[in-house]
Write a protein that holds these residues in place. Sequence first.
Motif, PDB file in Angstrom:
ATOM      1  N   ASN A 170       0.736  -1.211  -0.182  1.00 29.35           N
ATOM      2  CA  ASN A 170       0.252  -0.136   0.086  1.00 29.35           C
ATOM      3  C   ASN A 170       0.955   1.246   0.013  1.00 29.35           C
ATOM      4  O   ASN A 170       0.451   2.356  -0.455  1.00 29.35           O
ATOM      5  N   LEU A 171       1.940   1.122   0.493  1.00 29.82           N
ATOM      6  CA  LEU A 171       2.933   2.312   0.491  1.00 29.82           C
ATOM      7  C   LEU A 171       3.985   2.296  -0.534  1.00 29.82           C
ATOM      8  O   LEU A 171       4.926   3.079  -0.657  1.00 29.82           O
ATOM      9  N   GLU A 172       3.710   1.300  -1.681  1.00 29.89           N
ATOM     10  CA  GLU A 172       4.605   1.287  -2.601  1.00 29.89           C
ATOM     11  C   GLU A 172       5.985   0.969  -2.424  1.00 29.89           C
ATOM     12  O   GLU A 172       7.001   1.261  -2.834  1.00 29.89           O
ATOM     13  N   ILE A 173       6.191  -0.084  -1.542  1.00 28.50           N
ATOM     14  CA  ILE A 173       7.349  -0.580  -1.124  1.00 28.50           C
ATOM     15  C   ILE A 173       7.496  -2.050  -1.498  1.00 28.50           C
ATOM     16  O   ILE A 173       6.754  -3.001  -1.399  1.00 28.50           O
ATOM     17  N   LYS A 174       8.732  -2.330  -2.054  1.00 31.73           N
ATOM     18  CA  LYS A 174       8.971  -3.787  -2.565  1.00 31.73           C
ATOM     19  C   LYS A 174       9.036  -4.570  -1.131  1.00 31.73           C
ATOM     20  O   LYS A 174       9.251  -4.184  -0.099  1.00 31.73           O
ATOM     21  N   THR A 175       8.525  -6.073  -1.250  1.00 33.25           N
ATOM     22  CA  THR A 175       8.674  -6.863  -0.136  1.00 33.25           C
ATOM     23  C   THR A 175       9.359  -8.122  -0.344  1.00 33.25           C
ATOM     24  O   THR A 175       9.293  -8.636  -1.417  1.00 33.25           O
ATOM     25  N   ILE A 176       9.789  -8.619   0.958  1.00 35.79           N
ATOM     26  CA  ILE A 176      10.344 -10.075   0.815  1.00 35.79           C
ATOM     27  C   ILE A 176       9.397 -10.770   1.910  1.00 35.79           C
ATOM     28  O   ILE A 176       9.490 -10.362   3.038  1.00 35.79           O
ATOM     29  N   ALA A 177       8.868 -11.922   1.543  1.00 35.63           N
ATOM     30  CA  ALA A 177       8.143 -12.787   2.525  1.00 35.63           C
ATOM     31  C   ALA A 177       9.127 -13.788   2.877  1.00 35.63           C
ATOM     32  O   ALA A 177       9.411 -14.379   2.094  1.00 35.63           O
ATOM     33  N   VAL A 178       9.225 -14.096   4.317  1.00 34.27           N
ATOM     34  CA  VAL A 178       9.794 -14.976   4.626  1.00 34.27           C
ATOM     35  C   VAL A 178       8.996 -16.393   5.038  1.00 34.27           C
ATOM     36  O   VAL A 178       8.007 -16.207   5.771  1.00 34.27           O
ATOM     37  N   THR A 179       9.467 -17.550   4.537  1.00 33.96           N
ATOM     38  CA  THR A 179       8.508 -18.728   4.604  1.00 33.96           C
ATOM     39  C   THR A 179       8.921 -19.274   6.043  1.00 33.96           C
ATOM     40  O   THR A 179       8.134 -20.254   6.284  1.00 33.96           O
ATOM     41  N   TYR A 180       9.839 -18.829   6.838  1.00 30.55           N
ATOM     42  CA  TYR A 180      10.237 -19.531   8.015  1.00 30.55           C
ATOM     43  C   TYR A 180       9.450 -19.132   9.326  1.00 30.55           C
ATOM     44  O   TYR A 180       9.749 -19.632  10.161  1.00 30.55           O
ATOM     45  N   GLY A 181       8.656 -18.178   9.162  1.00 28.06           N
ATOM     46  CA  GLY A 181       7.866 -17.562  10.160  1.00 28.06           C
ATOM     47  C   GLY A 181       6.572 -18.106  10.525  1.00 28.06           C
ATOM     48  O   GLY A 181       6.457 -19.456  10.307  1.00 28.06           O
ATOM     49  N   TYR A 182       5.535 -17.175  10.676  1.00 27.48           N
ATOM     50  CA  TYR A 182       4.411 -17.658  11.151  1.00 27.48           C
ATOM     51  C   TYR A 182       3.327 -17.590  10.061  1.00 27.48           C
ATOM     52  O   TYR A 182       2.056 -17.890  10.478  1.00 27.48           O
ATOM     53  N   GLY A 183       3.583 -17.164   9.231  1.00 29.27           N
ATOM     54  CA  GLY A 183       2.783 -17.145   7.872  1.00 29.27           C
ATOM     55  C   GLY A 183       2.472 -18.305   7.113  1.00 29.27           C
ATOM     56  O   GLY A 183       3.056 -19.329   7.486  1.00 29.27           O
ATOM     57  N   ASN A 184       1.553 -18.427   6.077  1.00 31.10           N
ATOM     58  CA  ASN A 184       1.409 -19.479   5.206  1.00 31.10           C
ATOM     59  C   ASN A 184       1.592 -19.120   3.744  1.00 31.10           C
ATOM     60  O   ASN A 184       1.636 -17.872   3.324  1.00 31.10           O
ATOM     61  N   LYS A 185       1.331 -20.108   2.926  1.00 35.02           N
ATOM     62  CA  LYS A 185       1.652 -19.837   1.737  1.00 35.02           C
ATOM     63  C   LYS A 185       0.689 -18.755   0.883  1.00 35.02           C
ATOM     64  O   LYS A 185       1.200 -17.809   0.250  1.00 35.02           O
ATOM     65  N   GLU A 186      -0.584 -18.815   1.274  1.00 32.52           N
ATOM     66  CA  GLU A 186      -1.420 -17.773   0.852  1.00 32.52           C
ATOM     67  C   GLU A 186      -1.236 -16.356   1.317  1.00 32.52           C
ATOM     68  O   GLU A 186      -1.283 -15.326   0.442  1.00 32.52           O
ATOM     69  N   GLU A 187      -0.533 -16.201   2.263  1.00 37.27           N
ATOM     70  CA  GLU A 187      -0.262 -14.634   2.621  1.00 37.27           C
ATOM     71  C   GLU A 187       1.140 -14.159   1.825  1.00 37.27           C
ATOM     72  O   GLU A 187       1.095 -12.834   1.924  1.00 37.27           O
ATOM     73  N   PHE A 188       1.672 -14.860   1.157  1.00 39.14           N
ATOM     74  CA  PHE A 188       2.831 -14.414   0.338  1.00 39.14           C
ATOM     75  C   PHE A 188       2.629 -14.149  -0.921  1.00 39.14           C
ATOM     76  O   PHE A 188       3.528 -13.770  -1.704  1.00 39.14           O
ATOM     77  N   GLU A 189       1.417 -14.566  -1.472  1.00 35.73           N
ATOM     78  CA  GLU A 189       1.076 -14.396  -2.919  1.00 35.73           C
ATOM     79  C   GLU A 189       1.308 -12.921  -3.529  1.00 35.73           C
ATOM     80  O   GLU A 189       1.875 -12.931  -4.777  1.00 35.73           O
ATOM     81  N   LYS A 190       1.123 -11.679  -2.862  1.00 35.38           N
ATOM     82  CA  LYS A 190       1.443 -10.563  -3.295  1.00 35.38           C
ATOM     83  C   LYS A 190       2.804 -10.086  -2.869  1.00 35.38           C
ATOM     84  O   LYS A 190       3.078  -8.693  -3.101  1.00 35.38           O
ATOM     85  N   ALA A 191       3.661 -10.975  -2.366  1.00 35.14           N
ATOM     86  CA  ALA A 191       5.013 -10.406  -2.031  1.00 35.14           C
ATOM     87  C   ALA A 191       5.897 -10.185  -3.198  1.00 35.14           C
ATOM     88  O   ALA A 191       5.806 -10.871  -4.322  1.00 35.14           O
ATOM     89  N   SER A 192       6.966  -9.359  -3.220  1.00 36.87           N
ATOM     90  CA  SER A 192       7.665  -9.188  -4.559  1.00 36.87           C
ATOM     91  C   SER A 192       8.717 -10.267  -4.908  1.00 36.87           C
ATOM     92  O   SER A 192       9.060 -10.686  -5.825  1.00 36.87           O
ATOM     93  N   PHE A 193       9.281 -10.743  -3.592  1.00 35.18           N
ATOM     94  CA  PHE A 193      10.305 -11.994  -3.441  1.00 35.18           C
ATOM     95  C   PHE A 193       9.887 -12.824  -2.282  1.00 35.18           C
ATOM     96  O   PHE A 193       8.979 -12.312  -1.266  1.00 35.18           O
TER      97      PHE A 193
END
Length: 209
Positions: A170-193
């Motif tokens: 929303n703030l036009e910042i690139k993102t890296i989603a880390v899979t080793y934390g507490y999120g799930n695959k669906e939460e990472f769909e909109k990540a840049s990396f």
Amino acid sequence: MIKNIIFDLDGTISKSAPGILNAFEYALEKMGKTYSRDDLYKYIGPPLRDSFVKELGEDLADQGVDFYREYYFNKGLFETEIYDGIKDLMENLNSGSYKIYLATSKGEDSSKKILDYFGILDYFSYVSGSENNKNTKKKVIDHLLKENNLKSSESIMIGDRSYDIEAANNLEIKTIAVTYGYGNKEEFEKASFIANSPYEIINIIEKLK
């Protein structure tokens, strides 16, 4: 060119689940609420009061937060450890002349205590927490940007939950989603990396030079 690295804390830097879940359990038991520990994992990441509103309702949320903090600040704060590779990551980013920041739904003081406990506080130029009406992740990140005169185009957000990714997007910042934390695959769909470990984060960032 990316110059500013913004980290989430819980699930990105620290394995904070034990302390957070124990504090939730303590608070809910004090409030006479039944729960499943497994169901509490979804509250690692969102603003604390919002989580208690969902569990207890608006009228009892503040009392639940008070009980949570009673446990967390006395014991739960240090029922955590950092992920393997985090210290190496901080050293590599620091030696690469990147500026490192923290944007967390935790309070600023408790976050600084955790970073200091693990010997990595000095790597951070600024810590933005949830105080002073910064009750969403977007507000926490936006406050950090404004206080430090950071450009969105020169920044990247690293987190493990959809709250981190969506707020940064929303703030036009690139993102890296880390899979080793507490999120799930669906939460990472909109990540840049996507990074599967702290060691992969530096490789992604270096490619953005």
